[in-house]
Design a protein around this motif. Structure first.
Motif, PDB file in Angstrom:
ATOM      1  N   THR A 251       0.974 -17.533   6.773  1.00  0.00           N
ATOM      2  CA  THR A 251      -0.485 -17.658   6.801  1.00  0.00           C
ATOM      3  C   THR A 251      -0.993 -17.667   8.243  1.00  0.00           C
ATOM      4  OG1 THR A 251      -0.320 -18.951   4.789  1.00  0.00           O
ATOM      5  CG2 THR A 251      -2.413 -19.008   5.926  1.00  0.00           C
ATOM      6  N   ILE A 252      -0.289 -18.413   9.104  1.00  0.00           N
ATOM      7  CA  ILE A 252      -0.720 -18.467  10.508  1.00  0.00           C
ATOM      8  C   ILE A 252      -0.645 -17.065  11.129  1.00  0.00           C
ATOM      9  CG2 ILE A 252      -0.120 -19.331  12.811  1.00  0.00           C
ATOM     10  CD1 ILE A 252       0.792 -21.932  11.421  1.00  0.00           C
ATOM     11  N   ILE A 253       0.493 -16.367  10.882  1.00  0.00           N
ATOM     12  CA  ILE A 253       0.632 -15.015  11.437  1.00  0.00           C
ATOM     13  C   ILE A 253      -0.481 -14.110  10.910  1.00  0.00           C
ATOM     14  CG2 ILE A 253       2.091 -12.948  11.462  1.00  0.00           C
ATOM     15  CD1 ILE A 253       4.521 -14.795  11.407  1.00  0.00           C
ATOM     16  N   ALA A 254      -0.772 -14.214   9.595  1.00  0.00           N
ATOM     17  CA  ALA A 254      -1.808 -13.367   8.989  1.00  0.00           C
ATOM     18  C   ALA A 254      -3.158 -13.626   9.648  1.00  0.00           C
ATOM     19  CB  ALA A 254      -1.883 -13.632   7.492  1.00  0.00           C
ATOM     20  N   ASP A 255      -3.480 -14.938   9.874  1.00  0.00           N
ATOM     21  CA  ASP A 255      -4.775 -15.267  10.490  1.00  0.00           C
ATOM     22  C   ASP A 255      -4.836 -14.777  11.929  1.00  0.00           C
ATOM     23  OD1 ASP A 255      -5.644 -16.320   8.201  1.00  0.00           O
ATOM     24  OD2 ASP A 255      -5.386 -18.433   8.750  1.00  0.00           O
ATOM     25  N   VAL A 256      -3.716 -14.969  12.657  1.00  0.00           N
ATOM     26  CA  VAL A 256      -3.697 -14.551  14.063  1.00  0.00           C
ATOM     27  C   VAL A 256      -3.857 -13.034  14.162  1.00  0.00           C
ATOM     28  CG1 VAL A 256      -2.225 -14.360  16.100  1.00  0.00           C
ATOM     29  CG2 VAL A 256      -2.402 -16.538  14.903  1.00  0.00           C
ATOM     30  N   ASN A 317      -3.473 -25.101   9.756  1.00  0.00           N
ATOM     31  CA  ASN A 317      -2.118 -24.776   9.329  1.00  0.00           C
ATOM     32  C   ASN A 317      -1.090 -25.226  10.354  1.00  0.00           C
ATOM     33  OD1 ASN A 317      -2.409 -23.642   6.767  1.00  0.00           O
ATOM     34  ND2 ASN A 317      -3.279 -21.790   7.680  1.00  0.00           N
ATOM     35  N   ILE A 318      -1.429 -25.079  11.647  1.00  0.00           N
ATOM     36  CA  ILE A 318      -0.498 -25.551  12.683  1.00  0.00           C
ATOM     37  C   ILE A 318      -0.354 -27.066  12.570  1.00  0.00           C
ATOM     38  CG2 ILE A 318      -0.187 -25.836  15.183  1.00  0.00           C
ATOM     39  CD1 ILE A 318      -1.328 -23.059  15.546  1.00  0.00           C
ATOM     40  N   PHE A 319      -1.467 -27.742  12.326  1.00  0.00           N
ATOM     41  CA  PHE A 319      -1.437 -29.192  12.170  1.00  0.00           C
ATOM     42  C   PHE A 319      -0.512 -29.590  11.013  1.00  0.00           C
ATOM     43  CE2 PHE A 319      -3.326 -32.826   9.843  1.00  0.00           C
ATOM     44  CZ  PHE A 319      -3.099 -33.815  10.797  1.00  0.00           C
TER      45      PHE A 319
END
Lengths: 328, 117
Positions: A251-256, A317-319
């Motif tokens: 998800t983080i990669i997709a958002d970035v 998500n990182i949190f």
């Protein structure tokens, strides 16, 4: 002796074998058949019937050839992957078909066509084409996994590393990602096929769309890339079924990845339609409390909201990821 | 009903044989032997095995390193002779031990049942 029939039999077996063992197996089968005939007939020269009986004893050429193949190397998608393959196919094809059908119905209702039957036919053709394409892509993907022996479920190999049963809030309901896929497909269709739908018809009967339709269409590849990122992300969530580290990472990669694409889209293609902005001015009259500068910068404000949402998502998500790591 | 039972039985027998045939083959290949000779000698000893099962099996065991092979071309027909490798011999001894234990334990199972009755 009917040598020709024997040759034909051996050829039928060997052509189904891996190239490197063919000659060897051919030689071995020749001697084997000769031995079997010797045993059957002794000194007497074997007849065609004898040859037939011996070959029948060896079985069908395809079955004999099958025995020479190592177990498990003969399927495109084996039992390890089959269940995931079928469930992914069902969900992706099901939700995309649903989204396309919805789009078809909505468009037919909003923009009545002169020949609704022909229009429906066109849509059915698009649905079949899209589903065939998706089917092929998913099948190829799984065939690749099978060939390479890529494991999804690493924990499956080592019982002690099996993940804990997810708490209720950790579970991702099946509907969430399915809605995500349907939504991404619908938005993409509307943006690319009929961006004028996002708008209204003014008093003069002219349709005013929110976005500048020409510039959106010229950026079709960015819209498609965003949709693809979103669908891949939702698919991973669906397969995983819970908020694991892997889901968070994807998800983080997709958002970035989406972030620069969205900014690019808003800067070059996603212009608000000037006619739409004028419409708002008119509707609100001169004594509006919204400052005119705000409306003039509506494009940037919209971009700002989307970017803030994306960054907030990444941050959250990182949190979660850091929290999960601390809990370990 | 009977026909169905026969079918199920022959399927089960086939599965039992499939597992034990490797042990039979390893036991016979201390000295080099060719495939058809092995088919004949095993069936004489009461272990019938089809050539179309045995030949691919020999090749598979060779691939796993339990057997080695060489072509003998001096005679009237060229023949491929198989014999066990060092690893094949070791595995044969260990597999035989597993077999013996299994038979012993299974016999004990029926004996227990008899005592209970």
């Amino acid at each position: 002796m009917n040598n020709e029939l024997i040759e034909r039999y051996i050829y039928a077996v060997s052509k189904k074998l891996p190239r490197k063992i063919r000659t060897d197996v051919e030689r071995e089968l020749q001697t084997l058949i000769a031995d079997m005939l010797d045993e059957r007939c002794g000194e007497i020269s074997p007849t065609e019937r004898d040859v037939n009986v011996v070959l029948a004893e060896l079985g069908k050429p395809s079955e004999l050839a099958q025995q020479y193949h190592p177990a498990g190397s003969r399927s495109l998608i084996g039992p390890d992957y089959y269940n995931s393959y079928v469930s992914l196919l069902k969900i992706v094809l099901g939700s995309v078909t649903f989204a396309l059908l919805m789009a078809c119905v909505v468009l037919l209702l909003l923009e009545p066509s002169k020949s609704p039957i022909a229009k429906t036919g066109e849509w059915i053709f698009i649905i079949i084409q899209t589903c065939t394409y998706l089917f092929a892509v998913i099948t190829l993907l799984f065939a690749f996994f099978e060939r390479r022996g890529i494991k999804f479920d690493i924990a499956d190999e080592d019982i002690s590393s099996l993940p804990p049963v997810p708490a209720k809030e950790e579970k991702i309901s099946r509907w969430e990602p399915i809605l995500g896929i349907v939504g991404a497909t619908l938005i993409t269709i509307i943006l690319l096929a009929t961006p004028q739908l996002l708008g209204w018809v003014n008093q003069d009967g002219v349709r005013i769309s929110i976005f500048d339709t020409v510039s959106i269409r010229s950026m079709w590849y960015v819209v498609l890339a965003l949709a693809a990122i979103s669908i891949v992300n939702e698919t991973v969530r669906l397969l995983e079924g819970q908020r694991t580290k892997r889901v968070l990472t994807v998800t983080i990669i997709a958002d970035v990845l989406s972030l620069p694409l969205v900014i690019w889209l808003f800067n070059s293609g996603f212009k608000l339609n000037p006619a739409f902005l004028e419409g708002i001015y008119d509707a609100m009259g001169t004594d509006t409390s919204i400052p005119a500068t705000m409306l003039a910068n509506a494009n940037n404000i919209l971009l700002g909201i989307v970017v803030i949402c994306l960054i907030a998502g990444i941050g959250m998500n990182i949190f979660h990821m850091v929290k999960a790591r601390q809990a370990e | 009903m009977d026909k169905n039972a026969d079918e199920i039985l022959s399927g089960l027998v086939l599965e039992l044989r499939r597992g034990s045939i490797v042990l039979c083959v390893l036991s016979q290949l201390g000295s080099p032997t060719y495939g058809y000779n092995l088919v004949q000698s095993l069936s004489e000893k009461g272990i019938p095995v089809d050539a179309n099962t045995l030949y691919p099996l020999l090749r598979r065991l060779e691939g796993q390193g339990l057997l080695q092979s060489s072509w003998e071309v001096e005679g009237p027909k060229p023949r491929k002779y198989y014999s066990t490798t060092k690893m094949g011999d070791e595995i044969y001894i260990r597999l035989r031990k597993v077999w013996a234990d299994t038979v012993k334990n299974m016999n004990a199972l029926w004996e227990d049942k008899k005592d209970e009755q």
